[in-house]
Design a protein around this motif. Structure first.
Motif, PDB file in Angstrom:
ATOM      1  N   ASP A  75       0.790  -1.224   0.000  1.00 47.98           N
ATOM      2  CA  ASP A  75       0.000   0.000   0.000  1.00 47.98           C
ATOM      3  C   ASP A  75       0.822   1.273   0.000  1.00 47.98           C
ATOM      4  N   TYR A  76       2.139   1.159  -0.146  1.00 45.40           N
ATOM      5  CA  TYR A  76       2.892   2.406  -0.326  1.00 45.40           C
ATOM      6  C   TYR A  76       2.717   2.949  -1.744  1.00 45.40           C
ATOM      7  N   PHE A  77       1.975   2.210  -2.584  1.00 45.60           N
ATOM      8  CA  PHE A  77       1.647   2.731  -3.909  1.00 45.60           C
ATOM      9  C   PHE A  77       0.559   3.808  -3.850  1.00 45.60           C
ATOM     10  N   ASN A  78      -0.042   3.995  -2.687  1.00 47.41           N
ATOM     11  CA  ASN A  78      -0.972   5.112  -2.520  1.00 47.41           C
ATOM     12  C   ASN A  78      -0.207   6.432  -2.638  1.00 47.41           C
ATOM     13  N   PRO A  79      -0.878   7.530  -2.999  1.00 48.57           N
ATOM     14  CA  PRO A  79      -0.163   8.792  -3.245  1.00 48.57           C
ATOM     15  C   PRO A  79       0.575   9.338  -2.024  1.00 48.57           C
ATOM     16  N   GLY A  80       0.068   9.053  -0.839  1.00 47.37           N
ATOM     17  CA  GLY A  80       0.756   9.494   0.371  1.00 47.37           C
ATOM     18  C   GLY A  80       1.706   8.457   0.915  1.00 47.37           C
ATOM     19  N   ASN A  81       1.954   7.416   0.104  1.00 53.98           N
ATOM     20  CA  ASN A  81       2.894   6.331   0.424  1.00 53.98           C
ATOM     21  C   ASN A  81       2.494   5.472   1.609  1.00 53.98           C
ATOM     22  N   SER A  82       1.196   5.432   1.933  1.00 55.91           N
ATOM     23  CA  SER A  82       0.768   4.518   2.997  1.00 55.91           C
ATOM     24  C   SER A  82      -0.706   4.165   2.857  1.00 55.91           C
ATOM     25  N   ILE A  83      -1.079   3.085   3.550  1.00 53.50           N
ATOM     26  CA  ILE A  83      -2.456   2.614   3.547  1.00 53.50           C
ATOM     27  C   ILE A  83      -3.396   3.605   4.227  1.00 53.50           C
ATOM     28  N   LYS A  84      -2.824   4.502   5.038  1.00 50.66           N
ATOM     29  CA  LYS A  84      -3.634   5.453   5.787  1.00 50.66           C
ATOM     30  C   LYS A  84      -4.351   6.459   4.888  1.00 50.66           C
ATOM     31  N   ASP A  85      -3.925   6.583   3.634  1.00 49.53           N
ATOM     32  CA  ASP A  85      -4.632   7.484   2.712  1.00 49.53           C
ATOM     33  C   ASP A  85      -6.099   7.096   2.596  1.00 49.53           C
ATOM     34  N   ARG A  86      -6.354   5.792   2.633  1.00 50.19           N
ATOM     35  CA  ARG A  86      -7.723   5.285   2.461  1.00 50.19           C
ATOM     36  C   ARG A  86      -8.643   5.818   3.561  1.00 50.19           C
ATOM     37  N   MET A  87      -8.249   5.587   4.801  1.00 59.25           N
ATOM     38  CA  MET A  87      -9.121   5.973   5.909  1.00 59.25           C
ATOM     39  C   MET A  87      -9.120   7.478   6.146  1.00 59.25           C
ATOM     40  N   ALA A  88      -8.021   8.159   5.812  1.00 59.29           N
ATOM     41  CA  ALA A  88      -7.970   9.612   5.982  1.00 59.29           C
ATOM     42  C   ALA A  88      -9.031  10.285   5.113  1.00 59.29           C
ATOM     43  N   LEU A  89      -9.088   9.862   3.867  1.00 62.41           N
ATOM     44  CA  LEU A  89     -10.079  10.437   2.959  1.00 62.41           C
ATOM     45  C   LEU A  89     -11.491  10.100   3.421  1.00 62.41           C
ATOM     46  N   LYS A  90     -11.711   8.877   3.863  1.00 61.57           N
ATOM     47  CA  LYS A  90     -13.049   8.475   4.316  1.00 61.57           C
ATOM     48  C   LYS A  90     -13.470   9.278   5.546  1.00 61.57           C
ATOM     49  N   MET A  91     -12.562   9.495   6.477  1.00 58.33           N
ATOM     50  CA  MET A  91     -12.896  10.284   7.676  1.00 58.33           C
ATOM     51  C   MET A  91     -13.270  11.710   7.304  1.00 58.33           C
ATOM     52  N   VAL A  92     -12.552  12.286   6.348  1.00 56.70           N
ATOM     53  CA  VAL A  92     -12.860  13.652   5.904  1.00 56.70           C
ATOM     54  C   VAL A  92     -14.228  13.691   5.235  1.00 56.70           C
ATOM     55  N   GLU A  93     -14.494  12.741   4.362  1.00 55.72           N
ATOM     56  CA  GLU A  93     -15.773  12.731   3.630  1.00 55.72           C
ATOM     57  C   GLU A  93     -16.954  12.582   4.580  1.00 55.72           C
ATOM     58  N   ILE A  94     -16.835  11.701   5.557  1.00 53.08           N
ATOM     59  CA  ILE A  94     -17.937  11.504   6.495  1.00 53.08           C
ATOM     60  C   ILE A  94     -18.097  12.719   7.405  1.00 53.08           C
ATOM     61  N   ALA A  95     -16.983  13.330   7.814  1.00 54.91           N
ATOM     62  CA  ALA A  95     -17.058  14.546   8.642  1.00 54.91           C
ATOM     63  C   ALA A  95     -17.749  15.670   7.879  1.00 54.91           C
ATOM     64  N   GLU A  96     -17.512  15.738   6.587  1.00 55.34           N
ATOM     65  CA  GLU A  96     -18.185  16.745   5.750  1.00 55.34           C
ATOM     66  C   GLU A  96     -19.681  16.448   5.663  1.00 55.34           C
ATOM     67  N   GLN A  97     -20.009  15.173   5.426  1.00 55.17           N
ATOM     68  CA  GLN A  97     -21.415  14.782   5.304  1.00 55.17           C
ATOM     69  C   GLN A  97     -22.193  15.061   6.584  1.00 55.17           C
TER      70      GLN A  97
END
Length: 452
Positions: free
Chosen positions: A35-57
């Motif tokens: 998962d370092y192939f993610n743009p931020g070089n870690s698997i945490k990109d997945r949950m970071a984006l999800k947390m932001v999206e849900i906080a916005e919703q």
């Protein structure tokens, strides 16, 4: 045309890569979800984006707001990428255990970073958990993501990581191996995979000094289990709400040293330049090899990239200081020799006297010292050329034929580094011991030490 609208659209769909060398003694097939192939070089990109999206919703994160989070670095990077695209500010609170590279990377993408002490209880007002919570109350229009208890964390992996692994293995996965930290990755992925096939084994890899393993086995939160550890990105001194222990089948603990050494092996043997948790994940799997069978298909999650750890596990000095790296050093070579006294000459010594000295001790290189400090050197080849062209030079002083000073290194410099300094021009290397005495190591010393 296949064009992404922004960097966030590149998150996920990371590859599965077969491991070939490190796992050759295991009876089964092992593949890595890298998962370092993610743009931020870690698997945490997945949950970071999800947390932001849900906080916005949910209206908790409003336009122009500030994202606040306690992070070991990788979650911060994912949140920072989301903040750049969506127009938020970021304040991240981390611990002094984390690598400097992580903090520098967060600053590079516009975040403010606050460093807190590691060895304090979570409820201590100085802990990074407490500081993050306090800042969220004090700063207007801010929101504390709280990856530990925010269930959007595990939801991200239920929605993305689990389905990707199931699809990439054609549903043939038999084991998932993953380090356990916030609980989001292992729980969310396990929840999805267990729905598809309840027989899939979920193995969590923990570190000694974390309380998660004992909690899993007994249901008891035992603070007596907690002690400082060096491993980064996993292990906890409390139980985050993202955990659902019912979907995990086994917890295995790994030492700081074994995890660090295995991470370096991943880079050298598999070409996978990964972080601390990746090494620990593979080490944990190898410790459990007796539980595996020929037809098993194991997926090991490798969370992040090695660039976060170049000053730590990929730094020989850092590894040696902690006893993690068994390498020979300048000091080892000197200690293994029968005679440690440095043979040297003064600039006023004659060439003839120097030649006799070199013959007597059968040495090719002599440092030239003045008042106990190196000012140059004399080599057998250099002297031969000079005496051959002018025999009378034997009566001259060393100062008249002196060559460049030999390279000087630290007394605990690894042999690999010393070898790179020895060339045609520099046939030896000098170093000063703890008592202030100089010693010399030649190419022959290195060859001898490596063939013992």
């Amino acid at each position: 045309m296949d064009i992404k609208n922004n960097i966030l659209e590149t998150i996920g769909n990371t590859p599965l890569i077969r491991l070939n060398k490190i796992t050759r003694n295991l009876p089964c097939t092992v593949v890595a979800k890298v998962d370092y192939f993610n743009p931020g070089n870690s698997i945490k990109d997945r949950m970071a984006l999800k947390m932001v999206e849900i906080a916005e919703q949910e209206g908790k994160l409003k336009p122009g707001g500030t994202i606040i989070e306690g992070t070991s670095g990788n979650t911060g990077m994912g949140l920072a990428l989301a903040a750049v695209v969506k127009g938020y500010k970021c304040i991240f609170v981390t611990t002094d255990k984390q690598s400097k590279e992580k903090a520098d990377i967060l600053k590079a993408v516009g975040a403010e970073v606050i460093v807190c002490p590691t060895n304090v209880a979570p409820e201590d007002p100085r802990s990074y958990y407490s500081v993050a919570a306090r800042l969220a109350k004090e700063i207007p229009n801010s929101y504390h993501m709280n990856q530990y208890d925010n269930l959007a964390n595990r939801l991200a992996h239920y929605e993305t990581t689990g389905p990707e692994i199931w699809k990439q293995t054609d549903g043939k996965i038999t084991h998932l191996v993953c380090t356990a930290g916030t609980g989001g990755t292992i729980t969310g992925t396990a929840m999805y995979l267990k729905e598809k096939n309840p027989d899939i084994q979920i193995w969590a890899i923990d570190v000694y000094g974390s309380l998660l393993t004992k909690y899993f086995r007994t249901g008891e939160i035992d603070m007596g289990e907690v002690h400082p550890y060096i491993s980064e990105g996993f292990g906890e001194d409390f139980v985050p709400k993202n955990y659902d222990m019912s979907v995990i089948d086994h917890f295995e603990q790994v030492t700081d040293k074994d995890g660090a050494v295995m991470a370096r092996r991943l880079a050298k043997e598999e070409g996978l330049f990964c972080g601390y948790s990746a090494g620990s994940c593979l080490q944990g799997l190898i410790q459990l090899k007796d539980r595996l069978k020929k037809d098993d298909l194991v997926v090991a999650i490798l969370h992040d990239h090695g660039s976060r750890y170049v000053g730590k596990i990929y730094n020989d000095q850092w590894m040696m200081e902690r006893g993690f790296l068994d390498v020979k050093t300048f000091k080892d070579i000197v200690s293994s020799r029968a005679h440690n006294r440095l043979i040297s000459v003064d600039p006023s010594t004659t060439v003839a006297e120097t030649v006799e000295l070199m013959k007597k001790y059968d040495i090719e290189h002599l440092p030239v010292l003045k008042d106990g400090e190196p000012v140059g050197s004399i080599s057998e080849n250099g002297l031969f050329n000079k005496v051959f062209s002018n025999p009378e030079i034997k009566n001259a002083a060393v100062a008249d034929v002196i060559e460049t000073t030999l390279p000087i290194v630290a007394f605990d410099t690894p042999i690999e580094r010393i070898s790179s300094l020895i060339t045609k021009e520099n046939g030896a290397v000098l170093s000063k011991d703890e008592a202030g005495n100089y010693h010399i190591v030649t190419k022959y010393d290195i060859i001898q030490s490596l063939t013992k």
